[in-house]
Design an enzyme around this catalytic site. Structure first.
Site, PDB file in Angstrom:
ATOM      1  CD  GLU A  18      -2.528  -1.909   4.574  1.00  0.00           C
ATOM      2  OE1 GLU A  18      -3.063  -3.071   4.524  1.00  0.00           O
ATOM      3  OE2 GLU A  18      -2.556  -1.027   3.965  1.00  0.00           O
ATOM      4  CD  GLU A  31       0.577  -0.442   0.809  1.00  0.00           C
ATOM      5  OE1 GLU A  31      -0.367  -0.839   0.454  1.00  0.00           O
ATOM      6  OE2 GLU A  31       1.476  -1.053   1.226  1.00  0.00           O
TER       7      GLU A  31
HETATM    8  C1  FCB Z   1      -2.782  -3.134   1.103  1.00  0.00           C
HETATM    9  C2  FCB Z   1      -1.245  -3.988   1.178  1.00  0.00           C
HETATM   10  C3  FCB Z   1      -0.650  -4.207   0.119  1.00  0.00           C
HETATM   11  C4  FCB Z   1      -1.524  -4.433  -1.145  1.00  0.00           C
HETATM   12  C5  FCB Z   1      -2.550  -3.407  -1.362  1.00  0.00           C
HETATM   13  C6  FCB Z   1      -3.355  -3.510  -2.519  1.00  0.00           C
HETATM   14  O1  FCB Z   1      -3.426  -3.498   1.905  1.00  0.00           O
HETATM   15  O2  FCB Z   1      -0.648  -3.174   2.127  1.00  0.00           O
HETATM   16  O3  FCB Z   1       0.333  -5.286   0.355  1.00  0.00           O
HETATM   17  O4  FCB Z   1      -2.004  -5.625  -1.205  1.00  0.00           O
HETATM   18  O5  FCB Z   1      -3.236  -3.316  -0.087  1.00  0.00           O
END
Ligand code: FCB
Length: 470
Positions: free
Chosen positions: A176, A373
């Site tokens: 990110e 994620e």
């Molecule tokens: C993302 C991050 C991760 C975590 C989630 C909830 O943006 O990559 O580290 O904090 O959010």
């Protein structure tokens, strides 16, 4: 919705994923490790940021986190019990090169032990090289606003692949970069807490350059390795599609959030409209000959982090004011739609994941995709009988898996899904108050309690999908 291990329903095969689909869980070094001074680790920008009064809710810091640095063997055993296929973790740069310079072998030892344990447990290690913890010493030399930081990243990657390249098949350079650049250097909501829009835009280019240089280091060291990057991508819709100003704001936000990262990496060029939007902040001035060849070098996969979509209007929210992360779209507003929300205040809109994956498949073809994620924070608690009944999380994951499967059914080459997160952990500026884990962590005792979602997800992994669920 079904309850955990409810075997009373008919086994209707549904939402079966491809046979070699990878099921995983994610964490990141600063969020779970703790032990911030152990074995020669140097301070990172997050250690410095946490020390700033008011920066992190409740004054929380990287200690104790989930004490994963010391409890790693039992955490790997727990993953094995759950039947996890892959563990996505990050390496802490300040453990490996504590001040950005000389290598600290003891820092690498930890990750070597982790990788070896995972392999012994039959779990694929899925390391990310940068999940936001820049050595503070490099921030003091300009941080990501300085071009030299990209070269220091390549040095750091070199040290890591030298040690682990023979055992790791897939590398992710960055997690990110949007957050590192815009939350870190524009709104200052994340470390290093700077509010300098031009520095944020410079950081974008230098992070992407770091990705490109790091990828080349990986390829040189281990020609058979797979390399990728993870972006947080957001479907963007105009609040009123008939309103030209809303549509224009949506174009800008999509450009800044998605195409600013996707196009240079996957097409070797910045989008013209985004170059124009960011011209006042000097994006064009950052680019040197050859940079885009590095940045756009072919990749083996793209990691997609999906939490929510963005619904955008041209009218700023009443409570919003500077500083903003929306450099180049400062007037964007994000009107509420009355959707259900997680404990982060993020709208739940699972269906949009299908469209996002289809868009990536169509616009950036022939690239294997992984959801690296997806997850939700809820105010979980351990009941008197020792059970954490996180039915909302189960519903959240189920809805997103259905959305992901709908994309697969339409031909998208989606090869894996990682839940964020294995453990409750340090949620950046929100501290320990937000719980994303499949496993509850009682911070004072570090007791781990797998939540109902953990056994539910274990069954999904074992069944390779939602077979047997309605
Ligand atoms: C993302 C991050 C991760 C975590 C989630 C909830 O943006 O990559 O580290 O904090 O959010």
């Amino acid at each position: 919705m079904s309850t955990v291990h409810d075997r009373t329903e008919p086994e209707v095969p549904e939402c079966a994923f491809p046979p070699d689909f990878l099921w995983g869980v994610s964490t990141a070094a600063f969020q779970v490790e703790g032990s911030v001074t152990a074995d020669g680790r140097g301070p990172s920008i997050w250690d410095a940021f946490c020390a700033r009064p008011g920066a992190v809710v409740n004054g929380d810091t990287g200690e104790p986190a989930a004490d994963h640095y010391r409890r790693m063997p039992s955490d790997v055993a727990l993953m094995r019990e759950l039947g996890v296929g892959a563990y996505r973790f990050s390496l802490a740069w300040p453990r490996v090169r504590p001040d950005g310079g000389a290598v600290n072998p003891a820092g690498l030892d930890f990750y070597e032990r982790l990788v070896d344990r995972l392999l012994e447990a039959g779990i694929t290690p899925w390391p990310t090289l940068y999940h936001w913890d820049l050595p503070q010493a490099l921030e003091e030399r300009g941080g990501w606003a300085a071009r030299a930081t990209a070269h220091r990243f390549a040095d750091y990657v070199g040290a890591v692949v030298d040690r682990l390249g023979d055992r790791v098949g897939t590398w992710t350079t960055l997690n990110e970069p949007w957050c590192s650049a815009f939350l870190g250097y524009a709104s200052g909501r994340h470390a290093p807490g700077r509010t300098e829009p031009r520095a944020a835009v410079a950081a974008v280019h230098h992070l992407l350059l770091a990705h490109g240089l790091g990828t080349a280091v990986i390829r040189d060291a281990v020609p058979t390795a797979r390399a990728g990057v993870t972006f947080n991508l957001f479907p963007v819709t105009a609040a009123d599609p008939a309103d030209e100003a809303d549509r224009e704001t949506a174009r800008r936000v999509d450009g800044l959030q998605n195409r600013l990262f996707l196009d240079p990496v996957l097409r070797g060029r910045y989008p013209d409209d985004v170059l124009t939007d960011l011209a006042p902040y000097g994006l064009g001035e950052m680019i040197r000959d050859g940079d885009l060849d590095h940045i756009g070098a072919p990749l083996d996969l793209l990691g997609v982090n999906y939490y929510r979509d963005l619904h955008v209007s041209s009218v700023p929210d009443a409570d919003s004011g500077p500083p903003s992360e929306w450099v180049g779209a400062e007037h964007a507003g994000f009107p509420k739609r009355g959707l259900p929300q997680t404990d982060m205040g993020w709208d739940v809109n699972a269906g949009e994941l299908t469209g996002l994956l289809l868009r990536l498949h169509t616009e950036y073809p022939r690239l294997p995709l992984y959801v690296t994620e997806n997850g939700a924070a809820f105010a979980d608690h351990v009941d008197g009988d020792g059970v954490v009944r996180d039915t909302e999380r189960i519903a959240f994951i189920e809805a997103h898996l259905r959305a992901a499967h709908a994309a697969v059914a339409r031909g998208v080459d989606l090869r894996g899904y990682f839940y964020w997160s294995l453990l409750d952990n340090f949620e950046w500026a929100e501290g320990y108050a937000k719980r994303f884990g499949l496993v509850h962590v009682d911070y004072p005792t570090q007791r781990r309690t797998p939540k109902a979602s953990a056994s539910w997800y274990a069954r999904v992994m074992a069944d390779n999908g939602l077979a047997g669920r309605r």
